[in-house]
Design a protein around this motif. Structure first.
Motif, PDB file in Angstrom:
ATOM      1  N   GLU A  39      38.147  11.882  -8.693  1.00 31.46           N
ATOM      2  CA  GLU A  39      39.581  11.956  -9.171  1.00 31.46           C
ATOM      3  C   GLU A  39      39.683  13.498  -9.783  1.00 31.46           C
ATOM      4  O   GLU A  39      40.685  14.214  -9.176  1.00 31.46           O
ATOM      5  CB  GLU A  39      39.705  11.424 -10.374  1.00 31.46           C
ATOM      6  CG  GLU A  39      39.912   9.888 -10.005  1.00 31.46           C
ATOM      7  CD  GLU A  39      40.200   8.776 -11.225  1.00 31.46           C
ATOM      8  OE1 GLU A  39      40.641   7.753 -11.124  1.00 31.46           O
ATOM      9  OE2 GLU A  39      40.004   9.231 -12.244  1.00 31.46           O
ATOM     10  N   GLY A  43      41.834  15.696  -7.093  1.00 32.78           N
ATOM     11  CA  GLY A  43      43.151  15.608  -7.656  1.00 32.78           C
ATOM     12  C   GLY A  43      43.888  14.069  -7.434  1.00 32.78           C
ATOM     13  O   GLY A  43      45.064  13.994  -7.086  1.00 32.78           O
ATOM     14  N   MET A  44      43.008  13.058  -7.283  1.00 31.66           N
ATOM     15  CA  MET A  44      43.707  11.833  -7.095  1.00 31.66           C
ATOM     16  C   MET A  44      44.238  11.241  -8.180  1.00 31.66           C
ATOM     17  O   MET A  44      43.947  11.381  -9.498  1.00 31.66           O
ATOM     18  CB  MET A  44      42.234  10.910  -6.813  1.00 31.66           C
ATOM     19  CG  MET A  44      41.478  11.363  -5.628  1.00 31.66           C
ATOM     20  SD  MET A  44      40.434   9.708  -5.235  1.00 31.66           S
ATOM     21  CE  MET A  44      39.590  10.531  -3.717  1.00 31.66           C
ATOM     22  N   THR A  45      45.414  10.362  -7.893  1.00 27.49           N
ATOM     23  CA  THR A  45      45.973   9.601  -8.876  1.00 27.49           C
ATOM     24  C   THR A  45      45.103   8.278  -9.158  1.00 27.49           C
ATOM     25  O   THR A  45      44.171   7.985  -8.452  1.00 27.49           O
ATOM     26  CB  THR A  45      47.339   9.034  -8.233  1.00 27.49           C
ATOM     27  OG1 THR A  45      47.357   8.282  -7.007  1.00 27.49           O
ATOM     28  CG2 THR A  45      48.279  10.341  -7.917  1.00 27.49           C
ATOM     29  N   GLU A  46      45.445   7.544  -9.910  1.00 24.40           N
ATOM     30  CA  GLU A  46      44.780   6.176 -10.449  1.00 24.40           C
ATOM     31  C   GLU A  46      45.063   5.356  -9.143  1.00 24.40           C
ATOM     32  O   GLU A  46      43.759   4.774  -8.964  1.00 24.40           O
ATOM     33  CB  GLU A  46      45.466   5.628 -11.669  1.00 24.40           C
ATOM     34  CG  GLU A  46      44.572   4.388 -12.239  1.00 24.40           C
ATOM     35  CD  GLU A  46      45.044   3.988 -13.515  1.00 24.40           C
ATOM     36  OE1 GLU A  46      44.680   2.661 -13.760  1.00 24.40           O
ATOM     37  OE2 GLU A  46      45.864   4.479 -13.853  1.00 24.40           O
ATOM     38  N   SER A  47      46.035   5.124  -8.459  1.00 20.75           N
ATOM     39  CA  SER A  47      46.077   4.074  -7.351  1.00 20.75           C
ATOM     40  C   SER A  47      45.504   4.673  -6.287  1.00 20.75           C
ATOM     41  O   SER A  47      44.774   3.959  -5.455  1.00 20.75           O
ATOM     42  CB  SER A  47      47.512   3.876  -6.923  1.00 20.75           C
ATOM     43  OG  SER A  47      48.221   5.191  -6.651  1.00 20.75           O
ATOM     44  N   GLN A  48      45.196   5.833  -5.854  1.00 21.48           N
ATOM     45  CA  GLN A  48      44.381   6.273  -4.820  1.00 21.48           C
ATOM     46  C   GLN A  48      43.237   6.510  -5.064  1.00 21.48           C
ATOM     47  O   GLN A  48      42.351   5.739  -4.061  1.00 21.48           O
ATOM     48  CB  GLN A  48      44.711   7.961  -4.716  1.00 21.48           C
ATOM     49  CG  GLN A  48      46.353   8.314  -4.122  1.00 21.48           C
ATOM     50  CD  GLN A  48      46.309   9.673  -4.054  1.00 21.48           C
ATOM     51  OE1 GLN A  48      45.782  10.705  -4.875  1.00 21.48           O
ATOM     52  NE2 GLN A  48      47.403  10.216  -3.051  1.00 21.48           N
ATOM     53  N   SER A  49      42.380   6.436  -6.462  1.00 18.02           N
ATOM     54  CA  SER A  49      40.939   6.110  -6.566  1.00 18.02           C
ATOM     55  C   SER A  49      40.854   4.555  -6.398  1.00 18.02           C
ATOM     56  O   SER A  49      39.721   4.274  -6.219  1.00 18.02           O
ATOM     57  CB  SER A  49      40.568   6.766  -7.866  1.00 18.02           C
ATOM     58  OG  SER A  49      41.344   5.921  -9.075  1.00 18.02           O
ATOM     59  N   THR A  50      41.788   3.851  -6.745  1.00 21.92           N
ATOM     60  CA  THR A  50      41.578   2.565  -6.726  1.00 21.92           C
ATOM     61  C   THR A  50      41.246   2.084  -5.218  1.00 21.92           C
ATOM     62  O   THR A  50      40.288   1.200  -5.039  1.00 21.92           O
ATOM     63  CB  THR A  50      42.787   1.628  -7.095  1.00 21.92           C
ATOM     64  OG1 THR A  50      42.822   1.873  -8.505  1.00 21.92           O
ATOM     65  CG2 THR A  50      42.417   0.151  -6.930  1.00 21.92           C
ATOM     66  N   THR A 100      41.639  13.338   0.058  1.00 21.26           N
ATOM     67  CA  THR A 100      41.824  11.966  -0.348  1.00 21.26           C
ATOM     68  C   THR A 100      41.983  11.073   0.884  1.00 21.26           C
ATOM     69  O   THR A 100      40.985  10.122   1.000  1.00 21.26           O
ATOM     70  CB  THR A 100      42.891  11.739  -1.382  1.00 21.26           C
ATOM     71  OG1 THR A 100      42.488  12.576  -2.503  1.00 21.26           O
ATOM     72  CG2 THR A 100      43.134  10.341  -1.942  1.00 21.26           C
ATOM     73  N   THR A 233      48.749  -2.566  -9.348  1.00 19.56           N
ATOM     74  CA  THR A 233      49.469  -1.294  -9.725  1.00 19.56           C
ATOM     75  C   THR A 233      50.923  -1.049  -9.474  1.00 19.56           C
ATOM     76  O   THR A 233      51.458  -0.316 -10.120  1.00 19.56           O
ATOM     77  CB  THR A 233      48.593  -0.265  -8.709  1.00 19.56           C
ATOM     78  OG1 THR A 233      48.747  -0.570  -7.444  1.00 19.56           O
ATOM     79  CG2 THR A 233      47.001  -0.155  -9.345  1.00 19.56           C
ATOM     80  N   ASP A 234      51.445  -1.783  -8.356  1.00 21.51           N
ATOM     81  CA  ASP A 234      52.812  -1.665  -8.014  1.00 21.51           C
ATOM     82  C   ASP A 234      53.730  -2.768  -8.732  1.00 21.51           C
ATOM     83  O   ASP A 234      54.955  -2.671  -8.537  1.00 21.51           O
ATOM     84  CB  ASP A 234      52.989  -1.433  -6.512  1.00 21.51           C
ATOM     85  CG  ASP A 234      52.230  -0.430  -5.791  1.00 21.51           C
ATOM     86  OD1 ASP A 234      51.981   0.469  -6.349  1.00 21.51           O
ATOM     87  OD2 ASP A 234      51.682  -0.675  -4.590  1.00 21.51           O
TER      88      ASP A 234
END
Length: 512
Positions: A39, A43-50, A100, A233-234
């Motif tokens: 992350e 520079g990942m967002t939380e949803s991207q890291s998921t 990412t 997440t969404d």
């Protein structure tokens, strides 16, 4: 009885199969330790890291069925070697990626490669160990390696992140998988392949794959897992969740309708599969074990690192009781030949229920590790491993050995499916409770998830108690196409047992 093959001993072959299982589980668990570093670096967002985790699980679960069919119809050695080789190449590439989206794509491809190894490994394993007792031992160790890899993956991943770089989490897989793939090429003999499948012409094999049915089900599983993963997440009411969820359900219905239309020997999952004795109830039990382990990993790694501010290595060390208990229980495979799997599975579920209550009542403070968490990890992991191991053994005994690849795909798909759906539900429960009771730094949301798990296990316990039929315990595996009707088998049981013994003796005497 163990079949002997030139140039290789069953122990070496079992080691290679277990190594593939280890790499598949390591590929998933090691990334939990590397996510914080990823992350920051990308520079990942939380949803991207998921999706670094979910991308692997999505493709792995979705492509298991086609892998199982390939293993049953064609030579499973080819699928196995191809899967291990794919792991080596894709992981090497992933270690050099610093963006990412390409990393998520490579993780999805890794899931496809991993899905090629498990059903083929189980097909090979069943053929190497045809004797029920030896087969039970081998399947137990095979499953135990995956559970140990989950904990060692956290540990090894944490060490790479702390002392070198997260890139080595990927390269470690390449370093291990490359020589393993080369060894498989030379050590695994071609005689292990499906004899019936090898006698069929290429055109018949191609038709036996049921590509249309597999495509429908694979697409449905991808959409379904995408929907339930995105729901946490969404939001469950969003279009991105509801549309793929509805389409996937309709496609699953379409798949089962298609399977009833085509000839049974050409179907990816013949309808009779669900009528093999105890197959459906064992499938239901298989939805649970990975859910328990995944929930524990996700909740406590986050709690310890984000709230208690423990290091990644310290968190991994505190998880060791889970791996120790799981590995110890993996040697209990022979118990299924002495006792009914029903009682062993119920014992495992009982252990998990006790452990889950301990986790729900304690764990909110660091000083509660030894009185609550430590014993819960031991008892719960032992229980989950009992349920996992003996469900695995029983489900292979319920179906013909000629369907080993498909059965392995169904079983492992259930493990991943239960984990994916359950984690989405667990995440939603935790988030909603935390929003009303003190936020993520409080334990209320986490405790609620464990009570949710306790409710699921209670349903599992009741279902196994009522629906598991012990009348076919320790009977020979049914032949291909025989649904294992107990009334039919009781009238000529001696004849069928003798036929099975003769068939196994003939197999053992085949020139190799």
């Amino acid at each position: 009885m163990v079949r002997e093959f030139p140039g290789a001993t069953p122990v070496i072959l079992l080691f290679l199969f277990c190594l593939a299982q280890f790499l598949d589980s390591f590929n998933n668990s090691a990334l939990f330790s590397a996510i914080p570093a990823l992350e920051v670096s990308m520079g990942m967002t939380e949803s991207q890291s998921t999706w670094i985790i979910s991308g692997f699980q999505l493709t792995f679960a979705s492509f298991l069925l086609i892998s199982g069919r390939i293993s049953d119809v064609y030579n499973p050695k080819t699928a196995f070697v191809g899967g291990v080789s794919g792991l080596a190449v894709i992981s090497l590439c992933a270690g050099f990626v610093n963006d990412t989206i390409p990393l998520i794509v490579l993780r999805a491809l890794t899931g496809i490669a991993s899905s090629m190894t498990i059903p083929s490994a189980l097909t090979l394993l069943v053929n190497v160990f045809p004797d029920p007792l030896e087969q039970a031992r081998a399947i137990g160790l095979f499953g135990g390696c995956g559970c140990v890899a989950n904990v060692l993956g956290l540990m090894i991943g944490a060490m790479f992140v702390e002392w070198t770089s997260y890139h080595f989490v990927f390269w470690f897989v390449t370093i291990v998988a490359t020589p393993a793939a080369l060894a498989c090429v030379f050590i695994i003999p071609p005689e292990i392949s499906n004899t019936k499948g090898n006698l069929e012409p290429a055109a018949a094999k191609w038709k036996s794959l049921d590509l249309l049915g597999i495509t429908i089900l694979t697409a449905a599983l991808i959409l379904f897992i995408f929907a339930v993963t995105s729901g946490s997440t969404d939001g469950w009411a969003s279009v991105m969740v509801l549309v793929p969820l509805i389409i996937s359900i309709l496609m699953v219905i379409g798949f089962f309708c298609w399977e009833t239309i085509i000839p049974a020997d050409k179907a990816a999952i013949p309808p009779r599969t669900w009528f093999y004795h105890n197959f459906s109830v064992l499938f239901g039990v298989a939805l649970f074990p990975f859910l328990w382990w995944s929930t524990v990993f996700s909740i406590f790694t986050t709690l310890w690192q984000n709230v208690f501010e423990w290091s990644a290595i310290s968190s991994a060390v505190h998880m060791l009781p889970i791996g120790v208990a799981a590995f110890a229980i993996s040697f209990t495979g022979p118990l299924s030949r002495m006792f009914s799997p029903k009682w062993i599975i119920l014992t495992g579920l009982s252990f998990c229920m006790v452990a889950t209550v301990l986790l729900a009542l304690g764990g909110g403070k660091s000083e509660e590790y030894w009185p609550y968490i430590f014993p819960a990890f031991f008892v719960g992991s032992a229980g989950a491993m009992l349920a996992y191991t003996h469900t695995n053994i029983a489900i292979f005994q319920a179906a013909p050995s000629s369907m080993a690849g498909t059965v392995g795909a169904i079983f492992n798909g259930a493990l991943q499916f239960g984990s994916a759906i359950g984690l989405a539900g667990v995440s939603s429960i935790e988030t909603s409770v935390e929003a009303k009771h003190g936020g993520s730094h409080e334990y209320n949301g986490r405790a609620a998830t464990f009570w949710f798990l306790f409710a699921i296990m209670s349903i599992e316990f009741i279902s196994v108690s009522i629906f598991y039929d012990r009348s076919t315990d320790h009977r020979p595996q049914p032949k291909h196409g025989d649904p294992g009707n107990p009334a039919r088998r009781s009238t000529d049981s001696d004849e069928k047992i003798n036929d099975t013994i003769i068939e196994k003796a003939d197999l053992a005497d085949l020139p190799v």
